[in-house]
Design a protein around this motif. Structure first.
Motif, PDB file in Angstrom:
ATOM      1  N   GLU A  65       0.824  -1.209   0.000  1.00 28.36           N
ATOM      2  CA  GLU A  65       0.000   0.000   0.000  1.00 28.36           C
ATOM      3  C   GLU A  65       0.859   1.260   0.000  1.00 28.36           C
ATOM      4  OE1 GLU A  65      -3.408   0.419   2.424  1.00 28.36           O
ATOM      5  OE2 GLU A  65      -3.901  -1.719   2.322  1.00 28.36           O
ATOM      6  N   LYS A  66       1.942   1.259   0.777  1.00 30.89           N
ATOM      7  CA  LYS A  66       2.837   2.412   0.801  1.00 30.89           C
ATOM      8  C   LYS A  66       3.512   2.610  -0.546  1.00 30.89           C
ATOM      9  CE  LYS A  66       3.800   2.245   5.731  1.00 30.89           C
ATOM     10  NZ  LYS A  66       4.782   1.917   6.771  1.00 30.89           N
ATOM     11  N   GLU A  67       3.924   1.524  -1.181  1.00 33.26           N
ATOM     12  CA  GLU A  67       4.549   1.601  -2.508  1.00 33.26           C
ATOM     13  C   GLU A  67       3.570   2.160  -3.528  1.00 33.26           C
ATOM     14  OE1 GLU A  67       7.398   1.119  -5.541  1.00 33.26           O
ATOM     15  OE2 GLU A  67       7.672   0.997  -3.378  1.00 33.26           O
ATOM     16  N   LEU A  68       2.340   1.663  -3.524  1.00 33.70           N
ATOM     17  CA  LEU A  68       1.324   2.171  -4.442  1.00 33.70           C
ATOM     18  C   LEU A  68       1.053   3.648  -4.195  1.00 33.70           C
ATOM     19  CD1 LEU A  68      -1.245  -0.770  -4.504  1.00 33.70           C
ATOM     20  CD2 LEU A  68       0.171   0.018  -6.397  1.00 33.70           C
ATOM     21  N   ALA A  69       0.920   4.017  -2.921  1.00 33.29           N
ATOM     22  CA  ALA A  69       0.651   5.416  -2.586  1.00 33.29           C
ATOM     23  C   ALA A  69       1.789   6.315  -3.048  1.00 33.29           C
ATOM     24  CB  ALA A  69       0.430   5.559  -1.079  1.00 33.29           C
ATOM     25  N   GLY A  73       1.582   9.491  -5.860  1.00 29.42           N
ATOM     26  CA  GLY A  73       1.715  10.874  -5.399  1.00 29.42           C
ATOM     27  C   GLY A  73       1.468  11.103  -3.927  1.00 29.42           C
ATOM     28  N   GLY A  74       1.572  10.091  -3.113  1.00 30.28           N
ATOM     29  CA  GLY A  74       1.440  10.301  -1.676  1.00 30.28           C
ATOM     30  C   GLY A  74       0.415   9.398  -1.041  1.00 30.28           C
ATOM     31  N   LEU A  75       0.144   9.674   0.212  1.00 27.23           N
ATOM     32  CA  LEU A  75      -0.745   8.813   0.993  1.00 27.23           C
ATOM     33  C   LEU A  75      -2.160   9.368   1.110  1.00 27.23           C
ATOM     34  CD1 LEU A  75       1.738   7.860   3.866  1.00 27.23           C
ATOM     35  CD2 LEU A  75       1.073   6.480   1.921  1.00 27.23           C
ATOM     36  N   GLN A  76      -2.537  10.358   0.284  1.00 28.52           N
ATOM     37  CA  GLN A  76      -3.871  10.935   0.397  1.00 28.52           C
ATOM     38  C   GLN A  76      -4.938   9.868   0.148  1.00 28.52           C
ATOM     39  OE1 GLN A  76      -1.688  11.691  -2.093  1.00 28.52           O
ATOM     40  NE2 GLN A  76      -2.723  12.439  -3.910  1.00 28.52           N
ATOM     41  N   GLY A  77      -6.002   9.983   0.918  1.00 25.14           N
ATOM     42  CA  GLY A  77      -7.121   9.072   0.729  1.00 25.14           C
ATOM     43  C   GLY A  77      -6.950   7.717   1.385  1.00 25.14           C
ATOM     44  N   ARG A  78      -5.855   7.494   2.082  1.00 22.09           N
ATOM     45  CA  ARG A  78      -5.627   6.194   2.714  1.00 22.09           C
ATOM     46  C   ARG A  78      -6.317   6.182   4.084  1.00 22.09           C
ATOM     47  NH1 ARG A  78      -0.397   3.463   5.212  1.00 22.09           N
ATOM     48  NH2 ARG A  78      -1.214   1.374   5.334  1.00 22.09           N
ATOM     49  N   GLU A  79      -7.156   5.206   4.273  1.00 20.97           N
ATOM     50  CA  GLU A  79      -7.853   5.063   5.560  1.00 20.97           C
ATOM     51  C   GLU A  79      -7.077   4.149   6.459  1.00 20.97           C
ATOM     52  OE1 GLU A  79     -11.919   3.956   5.056  1.00 20.97           O
ATOM     53  OE2 GLU A  79     -12.171   5.303   3.351  1.00 20.97           O
TER      54      GLU A  79
END
Length: 80
Positions: A65-69, A73-79
């Motif tokens: 998940e961190k790699e995809l984010a 372009g970042g971790l926006q929208g990650r719950e």
């Protein structure tokens, strides 16, 4: 010098890791053009097996998940 000889000469000058990439690419080309394509599930299992055998680290779910984010372009929208 034939194309085959040129290819072999250049391949021998590469480090082993790059030689393996070339072999993977050749295998990919063969599968791409093959009438008897390997099912995706089996192909993914073969890739995973090669990664494990190489000693490389497999990502866990959080690392994926961190790699995809980071690629998006970042971790926006990650719950959490």
């Amino acid at each position: 010098m034939s194309s085959e000889q040129q290819l072999l000469t250049k391949w021998r000058s590469l480090p082993q890791e790059k030689q393996e990439e070339i072999l993977d690419f050749i295998e990919f080309l063969g599968l791409k053009n093959s009438a008897n394509k390997v099912p995706l599930r089996e192909r993914l299992q073969q890739i995973r097996t090669r990664i494990v055998a190489s000693g490389k680290h497999l990502l866990d779910e959080d690392e994926i998940e961190k790699e995809l984010a980071s690629r998006r372009g970042g971790l926006q929208g990650r719950e959490e």
